[in-house]
Motif scaffolding. Sequence first.
Motif, mmCIF file in Angstrom:
data_model
loop_
_atom_site.group_PDB
_atom_site.id
_atom_site.type_symbol
_atom_site.label_atom_id
_atom_site.label_comp_id
_atom_site.label_asym_id
_atom_site.label_seq_id
_atom_site.Cartn_x
_atom_site.Cartn_y
_atom_site.Cartn_z
ATOM 1 N N LEU A 10 -68.705 10.639 -51.820
ATOM 2 C CA LEU A 10 -69.094 9.575 -50.896
ATOM 3 C C LEU A 10 -68.131 8.387 -50.922
ATOM 4 C CD1 LEU A 10 -72.897 9.601 -51.823
ATOM 5 C CD2 LEU A 10 -71.771 10.836 -49.965
ATOM 6 N N ALA A 11 -66.989 8.538 -51.581
ATOM 7 C CA ALA A 11 -66.042 7.431 -51.737
ATOM 8 C C ALA A 11 -65.231 7.150 -50.475
ATOM 9 C CB ALA A 11 -65.108 7.698 -52.914
ATOM 10 N N GLY A 12 -65.258 8.050 -49.524
ATOM 11 C CA GLY A 12 -64.516 7.842 -48.292
ATOM 12 C C GLY A 12 -63.027 8.079 -48.442
ATOM 13 N N VAL A 13 -62.646 8.935 -49.396
ATOM 14 C CA VAL A 13 -61.238 9.230 -49.641
ATOM 15 C C VAL A 13 -61.020 10.721 -49.401
ATOM 16 C CG1 VAL A 13 -59.445 9.330 -51.411
ATOM 17 C CG2 VAL A 13 -60.987 7.373 -51.319
ATOM 18 N N VAL A 14 -59.963 11.032 -48.650
ATOM 19 C CA VAL A 14 -59.598 12.425 -48.384
ATOM 20 C C VAL A 14 -58.542 12.819 -49.415
ATOM 21 C CG1 VAL A 14 -58.625 14.029 -46.692
ATOM 22 C CG2 VAL A 14 -60.093 12.131 -45.932
ATOM 23 N N PRO A 15 -58.884 13.691 -50.362
ATOM 24 C CA PRO A 15 -57.953 14.031 -51.447
ATOM 25 C C PRO A 15 -56.568 14.490 -50.992
ATOM 26 C CG PRO A 15 -60.137 14.810 -51.999
ATOM 27 C CD PRO A 15 -60.187 14.342 -50.570
ATOM 28 N N ASP A 16 -56.473 15.316 -49.948
ATOM 29 C CA ASP A 16 -55.156 15.765 -49.475
ATOM 30 C C ASP A 16 -54.324 14.605 -48.940
ATOM 31 O OD1 ASP A 16 -55.700 18.379 -50.180
ATOM 32 O OD2 ASP A 16 -56.273 18.996 -48.156
ATOM 33 N N SER A 17 -54.954 13.703 -48.217
ATOM 34 C CA SER A 17 -54.250 12.516 -47.710
ATOM 35 C C SER A 17 -53.826 11.617 -48.860
ATOM 36 C CB SER A 17 -55.137 11.727 -46.746
ATOM 37 O OG SER A 17 -55.413 12.483 -45.604
ATOM 38 N N LEU A 18 -54.686 11.486 -49.850
ATOM 39 C CA LEU A 18 -54.359 10.676 -51.018
ATOM 40 C C LEU A 18 -53.161 11.268 -51.763
ATOM 41 C CD1 LEU A 18 -54.880 8.342 -52.938
ATOM 42 C CD2 LEU A 18 -56.616 9.760 -54.072
ATOM 43 N N ALA A 19 -53.131 12.580 -51.928
ATOM 44 C CA ALA A 19 -52.011 13.231 -52.616
ATOM 45 C C ALA A 19 -50.703 12.999 -51.861
ATOM 46 C CB ALA A 19 -52.288 14.726 -52.768
ATOM 47 N N PHE A 20 -50.741 13.091 -50.540
ATOM 48 C CA PHE A 20 -49.554 12.843 -49.728
ATOM 49 C C PHE A 20 -49.070 11.407 -49.897
ATOM 50 C CE2 PHE A 20 -47.727 11.398 -45.667
ATOM 51 C CZ PHE A 20 -46.639 12.249 -45.571
ATOM 52 N N CYS A 21 -49.985 10.458 -49.795
ATOM 53 C CA CYS A 21 -49.639 9.041 -49.940
ATOM 54 C C CYS A 21 -49.149 8.728 -51.356
ATOM 55 C CB CYS A 21 -50.845 8.167 -49.602
ATOM 56 S SG CYS A 21 -51.282 8.223 -47.859
ATOM 57 N N PHE A 22 -49.768 9.332 -52.346
ATOM 58 C CA PHE A 22 -49.380 9.115 -53.734
ATOM 59 C C PHE A 22 -47.935 9.540 -53.955
ATOM 60 C CE2 PHE A 22 -49.129 10.553 -58.185
ATOM 61 C CZ PHE A 22 -49.573 9.417 -58.852
ATOM 62 N N GLU A 23 -47.577 10.718 -53.450
ATOM 63 C CA GLU A 23 -46.213 11.206 -53.622
ATOM 64 C C GLU A 23 -45.211 10.244 -52.976
ATOM 65 O OE1 GLU A 23 -43.417 15.077 -52.589
ATOM 66 O OE2 GLU A 23 -45.583 15.250 -52.375
ATOM 67 N N LEU A 24 -45.507 9.770 -51.781
ATOM 68 C CA LEU A 24 -44.612 8.825 -51.100
ATOM 69 C C LEU A 24 -44.514 7.504 -51.857
ATOM 70 C CD1 LEU A 24 -45.612 9.240 -47.347
ATOM 71 C CD2 LEU A 24 -43.554 10.103 -48.477
ATOM 72 N N ALA A 25 -45.650 6.986 -52.286
ATOM 73 C CA ALA A 25 -45.699 5.671 -52.928
ATOM 74 C C ALA A 25 -45.074 5.668 -54.316
ATOM 75 C CB ALA A 25 -47.139 5.176 -52.986
#
Length: 132
Positions: free
Chosen positions: A37-52
């Motif tokens: 229920l955190a409102g976070v999409v794990p795949d999107s987070l992984a993509f953003c994490f790699e970039l950041a």
Amino acid sequence: MHEMSVALAVIDQVETAAAEAGDVTAVRSVRLLVGELAGVVPDSLAFCFELACAGTLLEGAELFTEAVPGRARCASCSHEWAVGMPPRLTCPECEAAGTDLLAGRELQIAAVQWETGGPAHAPVREPISEES
């Protein structure tokens, strides 16, 4: 993108912990607890994490996400259930609307693995703040 601000907050908190630990040469992995229920999409987070992570101490680090299912308890009859998505917040036993959410909103760094002259595993247990 919400996930990019989460990724940046994770990086900031891990870099702060690494600086406090001293002599950290690289971060190898980060494990996050992500509530359903955190409102976070794990795949999107992984993509953003790699970039950041590019150009930081975390460059090349792996991100592992562990899903935490939503759970609730009825304030009237104490029945517990998995809330699911979309979340069911009325009691399936007595249909009461007064519920306590027990789990599912987590967004927390559970562990960080880094390289240093000392221990290779440093647990960090803090909720992630997006205000960073």
